[in-house]
Write an enzyme that holds these catalytic residues in place. Sequence first.
Site, PDB file in Angstrom:
ATOM      1  N   ASN A  36      10.875 114.017  -5.836  1.00 30.75           N
ATOM      2  CA  ASN A  36      10.964 115.442  -5.466  1.00 30.75           C
ATOM      3  C   ASN A  36      12.228 116.113  -6.019  1.00 30.75           C
ATOM      4  O   ASN A  36      12.870 116.917  -5.338  1.00 30.75           O
ATOM      5  CB  ASN A  36      10.916 115.595  -3.948  1.00 30.75           C
ATOM      6  CG  ASN A  36       9.539 115.326  -3.376  1.00 30.75           C
ATOM      7  OD1 ASN A  36       8.645 114.872  -4.090  1.00 30.75           O
ATOM      8  ND2 ASN A  36       9.358 115.588  -2.099  1.00 30.75           N
ATOM      9  N   ARG A  38       0.306 106.209  -3.175  1.00 31.61           N
ATOM     10  CA  ARG A  38      -0.245 106.441  -1.849  1.00 31.61           C
ATOM     11  C   ARG A  38      -1.743 106.143  -1.855  1.00 31.61           C
ATOM     12  O   ARG A  38      -2.362 106.002  -2.910  1.00 31.61           O
ATOM     13  CB  ARG A  38       0.040 107.892  -1.429  1.00 31.61           C
ATOM     14  CG  ARG A  38       1.518 108.151  -1.182  1.00 31.61           C
ATOM     15  CD  ARG A  38       1.807 109.615  -0.904  1.00 31.61           C
ATOM     16  NE  ARG A  38       1.612 110.452  -2.078  1.00 31.61           N
ATOM     17  CZ  ARG A  38       1.881 111.764  -2.119  1.00 31.61           C
ATOM     18  NH1 ARG A  38       2.355 112.360  -1.038  1.00 31.61           N
ATOM     19  NH2 ARG A  38       1.685 112.457  -3.228  1.00 31.61           N
TER      20      ARG A  38
END
Length: 432
Positions: A167, A302
Amino acid sequence: MRMICAALLALLFTAPATAPAKVIGQMVPAQPLTEARISSLPPAQRAFWTAYLRRSHAQRAADKAALAAERQRITAPPPASPPEGSTKSMPLDRPAEWYRSDEARRIADNIVTYQTPAGGWGKNQDRTAPPRRPGESYVIIEHLPKEALPDIITDDSRWAFVGTIDNDATTTELRFLARAQGAASGQSAAAYRAAFLKGVRYLLEAQYPNGGWPQIYPLQGGYHDALTYNDDAIADVVGLLMDVAARKGDYAFVPDPMARRAGLAVDRAVAVILASQVVLNGKRTGWGQQHDPLTLAPVGARNFEPASLSSSESSTLLRLLMRVPNPSPRIVAAVHDGIAWLQSVAIPDVEWAKATETQPRHLAAKPGAGAVWSRFYDLKTMRPIFGDRDKTIHDDVDDLIPERRNGYSWYGTSPASAINTYAKWAVAHPRG
């Protein structure tokens, strides 16, 4: 290419409405970097990887010990976690005079205090908030979802993302400090420069022996140990180190030895980017979101992010390779082939329609629209694929549960920018 696109459109829009949902695979969790895995490497490679892993473990222990020592010296309960925010709290596009303002100085001071002992920063934090207090966590304490816990090798699930390039973390803090130091003077300028240089050393220490970077350092386990191209993490690191190596503008203060180290790190990073470009049927294509640090094969992350070819990350890496001055024949070939792959899987005359009260997001026909790309493409068929929360992999985005269908960028247009950049670059660097 038009024939491929036409065939893909036919598959997307002409399937019978009554066709059952189709699960085409199951998400396979990525493997962490461990001594057991390193022991399978050729003897000549083991020493480098073993030293890296042990250095990571030692640094993680040192980071935790530093925080524990602070907390032993205070009698009150430890302060709460830092406030949540984003990299937008560290603007890099303001006029030069703004970085001399009190507001900019407060942000830079905050950044310095939240630097971890290793030299990195956490993610998703508000840098306009007050500086870190003794005993306060370096990062937001994230309560990790149950789905993530089995994939994380850690004795403390609350010790997460303590130093990360995820991020836009760490690279944004460093770019802000570089901007701020040039506008400051005296002790403030010295503090910003010291934190910046420590942060660059952190990135250099975190670089894998093969030239890549994990998402989190010291290592956290699971998919976080993979070479992380996802959300442009490695590309952002390499772009920053290119600027450090050049020693121009905001980075002119960087000592020459560190600039040389940064340049060597860039060379190693480019080498692993080239080595991890996926070859299918004898042709170079693109890259995945993550690649295994040892095998360089694409791996999942994920539950809904399967191993695949990723159009968005591939376009970023191609733009990065096109930044390399005097590119080698191998770089030139990689760019030409990567762009050709993006062009071959483009989907014209459609849009990724927004969700409404009656319909989730969906791919809709729109004659005359520009091309879109699926985020993920199957590693064998190169057809679009989609992951769901339960680790199932689908060949139709409409099969996903509404939360995942609406909550992820399954289609996008970012590859168009790489193709546009390529048009000019290819004139100067024709295919050999």
